[in-house]
Design a protein around this motif. Structure first.
Motif: not given
Length: 205
Positions: A11-14, A46-47, A71-73, A76-78
């Motif tokens: 999973i590449v972070p958005g 989804v990014l 919040n912008i998440v 990966t849920g971060k």
């Protein structure tokens, strides 16, 4: 046999993906007076998600205009950014922060005919403009501070009665692939501010 962790898709972070893109889609998932959520997509992937956490009122607010915290998440849920729109109708803006640090601000500029939104950096310097045509919230051009067109925003037209009543908007946003990441996020947030003002205007008229 390979471990499950070895065979699981990476999973590449958005935000890493967003940094490389020149076109994304902004899709509104929910719309209500207390809760507006959006997702940013690359194709079907989804990014990041914009999730409203809280809303606030202001004695100068009118119609359905209101402040909010979001919040912008990432995918990966971060939590990667926080947004705040102060509850005022006089100087409408959304502040964008990473942790405690302000990184950009999207502001609405008061004009007589053509809607204009401006993007400022952390120091308050004008960087970008979003300009619509007369009374048109379907198409905006993205410009540099010197008014050179470098991208745009296009709102997808409603095609069914259900979509008209749901008022869930889809946008296609384009910008230079090498635009600084915080500015890409600020353009997306500028589109969200534009969407809020569009529906607040309709609710008040």
């Amino acid at each position: 046999m390979a471990d499950a962790e070895d065979t699981a898709p990476l999973i590449v972070p958005g935000l890493e993906r967003l940094a490389q893109l020149d076109t994304i889609k902004l899709k509104q998932l929910t719309s209500s007076y207390k809760n507006n959520n959006f997702t940013v997509l690359d194709g079907e992937d989804v990014l990041i998600n914009l999730v409203e956490e809280d809303h606030e009122f202001d004695i100068f607010s009118f119609g359905r205009r209101r402040g909010f915290h979001s919040n912008i998440v990432d995918n990966t849920g971060k939590k990667v950014y926080t947004l705040r729109r102060p509850g005022t109708s006089i100087k409408d803006k959304i502040q964008i922060r990473q942790g405690d640090d302000l990184v950009a601000t999207a502001r609405c500029k008061m004009t007589l005919l053509k809607p204009v939104y401006r993007i400022f950096d952390a120091q308050g310097n004008l960087v970008l403009r979003l300009k619509g045509s007369t009374c048109d919230y379907d198409n905006f051009v993205l410009q540099t501070k010197l008014r050179k067109t470098i991208g745009g925003i296009k709102r997808k037209s409603f095609t069914t009665t259900a979509q008209v009543f749901a008022r869930l908007d889809d946008y296609t946003i384009s910008f230079p692939a090498d635009l600084e990441l915080n500015m890409k996020v600020a353009v997306i947030v500028g589109c969200v501010l534009m969407d809020f003002r569009l529906h607040e205007f309709r609710a008040a008229n």
